[in-house]
Design a protein around this motif. Structure first.
Motif, mmCIF file in Angstrom:
data_model
loop_
_atom_site.group_PDB
_atom_site.id
_atom_site.type_symbol
_atom_site.label_atom_id
_atom_site.label_comp_id
_atom_site.label_asym_id
_atom_site.label_seq_id
_atom_site.Cartn_x
_atom_site.Cartn_y
_atom_site.Cartn_z
ATOM 1 N N ASP A 80 -3.073 6.289 6.524
ATOM 2 C CA ASP A 80 -3.150 7.336 5.505
ATOM 3 C C ASP A 80 -1.796 7.478 4.827
ATOM 4 O OD1 ASP A 80 -5.625 8.133 7.195
ATOM 5 O OD2 ASP A 80 -5.728 9.325 5.360
ATOM 6 N N ASN A 81 -0.777 7.687 5.631
ATOM 7 C CA ASN A 81 0.582 7.815 5.089
ATOM 8 C C ASN A 81 1.544 7.152 6.063
ATOM 9 O OD1 ASN A 81 0.130 9.803 2.724
ATOM 10 N ND2 ASN A 81 -0.851 10.828 4.442
ATOM 11 N N ILE A 82 2.368 6.252 5.534
ATOM 12 C CA ILE A 82 3.305 5.531 6.402
ATOM 13 C C ILE A 82 4.453 4.994 5.544
ATOM 14 C CG2 ILE A 82 2.158 3.271 6.212
ATOM 15 C CD1 ILE A 82 3.384 4.614 9.544
ATOM 16 N N GLY A 83 5.615 4.851 6.146
ATOM 17 C CA GLY A 83 6.743 4.251 5.437
ATOM 18 C C GLY A 83 7.209 3.011 6.179
ATOM 19 N N PHE A 84 7.785 2.073 5.420
ATOM 20 C CA PHE A 84 8.291 0.824 5.996
ATOM 21 C C PHE A 84 9.789 0.716 5.724
ATOM 22 C CE2 PHE A 84 4.296 -1.394 6.991
ATOM 23 C CZ PHE A 84 3.407 -0.568 6.333
ATOM 24 N N SER A 85 10.552 0.413 6.748
ATOM 25 C CA SER A 85 11.991 0.199 6.549
ATOM 26 C C SER A 85 12.195 -1.163 5.909
ATOM 27 C CB SER A 85 12.724 0.251 7.891
ATOM 28 O OG SER A 85 12.566 -0.981 8.576
ATOM 29 N N LYS A 86 13.419 -1.454 5.503
ATOM 30 C CA LYS A 86 13.737 -2.800 5.064
ATOM 31 C C LYS A 86 13.632 -3.732 6.276
ATOM 32 C CE LYS A 86 16.620 -1.472 1.191
ATOM 33 N NZ LYS A 86 15.454 -1.391 0.290
ATOM 34 N N ASP B 45 11.935 0.473 2.545
ATOM 35 C CA ASP B 45 11.440 -0.533 1.615
ATOM 36 C C ASP B 45 10.367 0.063 0.695
ATOM 37 O OD1 ASP B 45 11.586 -2.976 0.551
ATOM 38 O OD2 ASP B 45 10.529 -4.041 2.135
ATOM 39 N N PHE B 46 9.301 0.550 1.290
ATOM 40 C CA PHE B 46 8.219 1.148 0.497
ATOM 41 C C PHE B 46 7.411 2.079 1.381
ATOM 42 C CE2 PHE B 46 6.504 -2.734 2.304
ATOM 43 C CZ PHE B 46 5.230 -2.370 2.737
ATOM 44 N N LYS B 47 6.534 2.845 0.709
ATOM 45 C CA LYS B 47 5.675 3.774 1.435
ATOM 46 C C LYS B 47 4.241 3.612 0.991
ATOM 47 C CE LYS B 47 8.929 7.481 2.358
ATOM 48 N NZ LYS B 47 9.281 8.883 2.089
ATOM 49 N N ILE B 48 3.344 3.954 1.898
ATOM 50 C CA ILE B 48 1.935 4.011 1.538
ATOM 51 C C ILE B 48 1.497 5.460 1.667
ATOM 52 C CG2 ILE B 48 -0.403 3.408 2.301
ATOM 53 C CD1 ILE B 48 0.820 0.656 3.076
ATOM 54 N N LYS B 49 0.890 5.982 0.599
ATOM 55 C CA LYS B 49 0.388 7.347 0.633
ATOM 56 C C LYS B 49 -1.059 7.346 0.161
ATOM 57 C CE LYS B 49 4.465 10.076 0.658
ATOM 58 N NZ LYS B 49 4.826 11.492 0.619
ATOM 59 N N GLN B 61 0.955 2.445 -3.108
ATOM 60 C CA GLN B 61 2.077 1.741 -2.489
ATOM 61 C C GLN B 61 3.259 1.961 -3.420
ATOM 62 O OE1 GLN B 61 2.402 -2.556 -2.523
ATOM 63 N NE2 GLN B 61 2.693 -2.570 -0.300
#
Lengths: 128, 200
Positions: A80-86, B45-49, B61
């Motif tokens: 649903d909601n998530i962030g990704f680091s480099k 880097d990026f996020k998914i919402k 994205q």
């Protein structure tokens, strides 16, 4: 300790699993952000050294915690909601809360495109 | 394979000079006095919402350009697949506003021509330091036929609305959404109008 229907995950994870999937909705431990809907993650036992969410300042080495219980999410758009680091090393990115950015709550492997959320770093709340 | 848990997927980019607060619009590094969050040192880097609009479950994205804000470093590969772009300037920084035109040129050169754009005048909570009036922001947006908002990531003004508005404009031109939205039909009508005009 927080909500009445929050489930403690300190020791045994069996009550969180149904047919190998996450029985409950997964939330951030620090904010109300919804991370993963129920049954979207598959329970996997795999050992991975995940850095602690808080690191001591002025400390050169990264302190990690060896965790073995993860929700494997095969497609990042299932969150649903998530962030990704480099990317940190060989295609590994850390997962963070998309709203308050606490983390790492897991890791993502760019080679397999699979994400792994540590059961002990998220909150499990029964669907109402 | 797992079931698809959404209806649509939109890739959005945040673009603008460094220091205009793009990172704050998407990312809020929390840092307390005693510990430093491990993630803030690595960078995001990026996020998914996930948002729900008009009964559709939409995955966003969202990418930030942090660290590569100079025009020449942002090229086609960065824009690939982007459906929406938030073009951000800082209302307390004249140069960042002037550069909006350069960014628009860069977008026109490298991005898909039907990408939805939106201009954001950020840091509107800092009115005492303002050097770019709201009407100048509105003016440049009107000139390029782009929607415009003044935002404050710090005071959380219009941030949610910016994402919702941009998502809605992409949604509204997503083909196949409304059976009445058939562009070919409009084109044919226009053509026949032109023909009849010429005849007269």
């Amino acid at each position: 300790m927080t909500d009445d229907n929050t489930i403690d995950v300190k020791n045994n994870f069996n009550h969180l699993i149904t047919e190998e999937k996450n029985k409950h909705t997964v939330y951030c431990t620090k904010c109300p952000s919804k991370i993963l809907s129920s049954t979207m993650g598959k329970h996997l036992r795999i050992e991975f050294n995940l850095p602690h969410m808080s690191q001591k300042k002025n400390c050169e080495s990264v302190e990690c915690e060896l965790l073995a219980d993860y929700w494997m999410v095969p497609d990042m758009y299932m969150f649903d909601n998530i962030g990704f680091s480099k990317t940190v090393e060989s295609g590994i990115k850390y997962l963070i809360c998309a709203d308050c950015e606490i983390g790492p709550i897991g890791w993502y492997d760019d080679n397999t495109k699979q994400s792994y959320v540590a059961l002990s770093r998220v909150k499990h709340v029964e669907d109402s | 394979m797992a079931k698809k848990s959404y209806d649509l997927l939109f890739k959005l980019l945040l673009i603008g000079d460094s220091g205009v607060g793009k990172t704050c619009i998407l990312f809020r590094f929390s840092d307390d006095a005693f510990t430093t969050t491990f993630i803030s040192t690595i960078g995001i880097d990026f996020k998914i919402k996930t948002v729900e609009l008009q009964g559709k479950k939409i995955k966003l994205q969202i990418w930030d350009t942090a660290g590569q804000e100079r025009f020449h470093t942002i090229t086609t590969s960065y824009y690939r697949g982007a459906m929406g772009i938030m073009l951000v300037y800082d209302i307390t920084n004249e140069k960042s506003f002037e550069n909006i035109v350069k960014w628009l040129r860069n977008i026109n050169e490298h991005a898909n021509e039907d990408v939805e754009k939106m201009i954001l005048g950020n840091k509107c909570d800092m009115d005492d330091k303002r050097v770019v009036s709201k009407s100048r922001g509105e003016g440049i947006a009107r000139e390029h036929n782009i929607s415009f908002l003044e935002t404050s990531a710090k005071a959380n003004i219009n941030i949610e609305k910016a994402f919702t508005d941009l998502t809605l404009s992409i949604l509204n031109k997503t083909p196949g959404r409304e059976p009445t939205d058939v562009p070919e039909k409009i084109n044919i009508d226009r053509k026949s109008d032109r023909l009849s005009n010429r005849c007269c």
